[in-house]
Design an enzyme around this catalytic site. Structure first.
Site, PDB file in Angstrom:
ATOM      1  N   GLY A 159       0.821  -1.210   0.000  1.00  0.00           N
ATOM      2  CA  GLY A 159       0.000   0.000   0.000  1.00  0.00           C
ATOM      3  C   GLY A 159       0.852   1.256   0.000  1.00  0.00           C
ATOM      4  O   GLY A 159       2.047   1.208  -0.283  1.00  0.00           O
ATOM      5  N   ALA A 160       0.224   2.395   0.331  1.00  0.00           N
ATOM      6  CA  ALA A 160       0.859   3.724   0.207  1.00  0.00           C
ATOM      7  C   ALA A 160       1.407   3.853  -1.220  1.00  0.00           C
ATOM      8  O   ALA A 160       2.594   4.087  -1.438  1.00  0.00           O
ATOM      9  CB  ALA A 160       1.943   3.936   1.255  1.00  0.00           C
ATOM     10  N   LEU A 161       0.508   3.665  -2.139  1.00  0.00           N
ATOM     11  CA  LEU A 161       0.895   3.499  -3.550  1.00  0.00           C
ATOM     12  C   LEU A 161       1.403   4.792  -4.186  1.00  0.00           C
ATOM     13  O   LEU A 161       0.992   5.890  -3.825  1.00  0.00           O
ATOM     14  CB  LEU A 161      -0.297   2.961  -4.353  1.00  0.00           C
ATOM     15  CG  LEU A 161      -0.878   1.642  -3.839  1.00  0.00           C
ATOM     16  CD1 LEU A 161      -2.058   1.199  -4.721  1.00  0.00           C
ATOM     17  CD2 LEU A 161       0.170   0.538  -3.781  1.00  0.00           C
ATOM     18  N   HIS A 162       2.340   4.623  -5.126  1.00  0.00           N
ATOM     19  CA  HIS A 162       2.914   5.753  -5.854  1.00  0.00           C
ATOM     20  C   HIS A 162       3.143   5.322  -7.311  1.00  0.00           C
ATOM     21  O   HIS A 162       2.773   4.195  -7.690  1.00  0.00           O
ATOM     22  CB  HIS A 162       4.223   6.197  -5.189  1.00  0.00           C
ATOM     23  CG  HIS A 162       5.180   5.064  -4.915  1.00  0.00           C
ATOM     24  ND1 HIS A 162       5.799   4.358  -5.908  1.00  0.00           N
ATOM     25  CD2 HIS A 162       5.583   4.499  -3.735  1.00  0.00           C
ATOM     26  CE1 HIS A 162       6.564   3.426  -5.377  1.00  0.00           C
ATOM     27  NE2 HIS A 162       6.450   3.479  -4.053  1.00  0.00           N
TER      28      HIS A 162
ATOM     29  N   HIS B  30       4.543   1.756  -8.031  1.00  0.00           N
ATOM     30  CA  HIS B  30       3.540   0.686  -8.016  1.00  0.00           C
ATOM     31  C   HIS B  30       2.678   0.739  -9.281  1.00  0.00           C
ATOM     32  O   HIS B  30       2.358  -0.284  -9.881  1.00  0.00           O
ATOM     33  CB  HIS B  30       2.609   0.829  -6.806  1.00  0.00           C
ATOM     34  CG  HIS B  30       3.285   0.741  -5.472  1.00  0.00           C
ATOM     35  ND1 HIS B  30       3.409   1.816  -4.629  1.00  0.00           N
ATOM     36  CD2 HIS B  30       3.872  -0.302  -4.828  1.00  0.00           C
ATOM     37  CE1 HIS B  30       4.023   1.445  -3.514  1.00  0.00           C
ATOM     38  NE2 HIS B  30       4.329   0.161  -3.611  1.00  0.00           N
TER      39      HIS B  30
END
Ligand code: AMP
Length: 284
Positions: free
Chosen positions: A31-34, A37
């Site tokens: 997660g904590a996608l950027h 990803h």
């Protein structure tokens, strides 16, 4: 985008696609996608018919409780990014779904030297957790393609070894490193850096590029020493800089023509640990 929190729900949704021989692409994440990803999602959309992304902050791969606690959780923003990218399915399981009491999920295989060097040496137990979660997720999703980033070079080697060990049929697709404009490899952990240090951390990639450019001019030993020196600046604490054989991950003394050679680095910037790498020669 379909969102499933249970193994049953996800598997029931995928079943008809599998029957129709649709190719399932899988992108596991914390997660904590950027954008990094998203590049994996994009490639899966190109190569596979159905793209499944998972978000699971896997406790077994964090060797420090504080790192696990501080890991950013940004579900709303993540799902908005995935929808915008056209991801088909988000698997967002709880820990009991991934690690139910009645299933043995531990992966007890010998990684040889692969999990003893670099990240393995500094983060004991980390790769056992990585192998465990990826194996379990692959068992659940059973994808045709698994997309992972070169950013985590050693992780790719561990997962590839694990997949060969279990004779898994899934194809492992390794995707290039996506960087911020000043060169810092994108990472969920970058959010924890001050603006100033985030900008300054571009020096990590500059150093890797310098090593790439100088590889024929200097010895491996001198390259490693000079690289570390370049990163000894206020607020930065290099943990390792190693030039390795890209297959065995063993340190090498000389760069000879036929070798697959990679430079890998870990640096603490403030209280954030960053990793990066560059392929100096050859390919996987
Ligand atoms: P993580 O959520 O950090 O576990 O990352 C999930 C996947 O995204 C892993 O396969 C990473 O290697 C990949 N990834 C993370 N950062 C980047 C990046 N900057 N460029 C390409 N892939 C990345």
């Amino acid at each position: 985008m379909k969102v499933y929190k249970t193994v049953k729900g996800l598997q029931a949704y995928l079943k008809p696609f599998r029957k129709k021989r649709k190719k399932i692409g899988f992108v596991p994440t914390l997660g904590a996608l950027h954008e990094g990803h998203m590049s994996l999602i994009k490639l899966s959309k190109e190569k596979s018919d159905i793209t499944v992304c998972s978000i699971f902050v896997n406790p077994t791969q964090f060797n420090e409780t504080s790192d696990l606690e501080k890991y950013p959780r940004t579900y709303e923003a993540d799902s908005a990014l995935l929808i915008a990218e056209g991801c088909d399915v988000l698997f967002f399981p709880s820990a009991p779904q991934v690690y139910p009491k009645d299933i043995e999920t531990e992966v007890k295989i010998d990684f040889g030297k692969l999990d003893k060097v670099m990240e393995g040496a500094f983060r004991p137990g980390h790769f056992d957790g990585v192998a465990q979660v990826v194996k379990r997720l692959l068992d659940i999703v059973n994808p045709h393609q698994l997309y992972m980033g070169q950013k985590d070079f050693q992780q790719v080697a561990i997962v590839s070894h694990m997949m060969t060990h279990f004779k898994l049929k899934t194809e492992l697709v390794v995707c290039p490193i996506i960087r911020e404009p000043h060169g810092l490899a994108m990472s969920s952990r970058n959010e924890r850096l001050s603006k100033k240090k985030r900008q300054a951390a571009g020096v990590i990639y500059e150093t890797l590029q310098w090593v790439h450019d100088q590889k024929s001019e200097m010895s491996v030993h001198d390259l490693e020493e000079e690289a570390i020196d370049r990163l000894r600046i206020p607020g930065f604490r290099p943990e390792y800089f190693q030039i390795i054989d890209g297959h065995s991950l063993r340190p090498i003394n000389h760069i000879t023509k036929k070798k697959y050679v990679v430079a890998c680095i870990a640096v603490w910037v403030e209280d954030v640990r960053l990793i990066d790498n560059i392929i100096l020669q050859g390919q996987a």
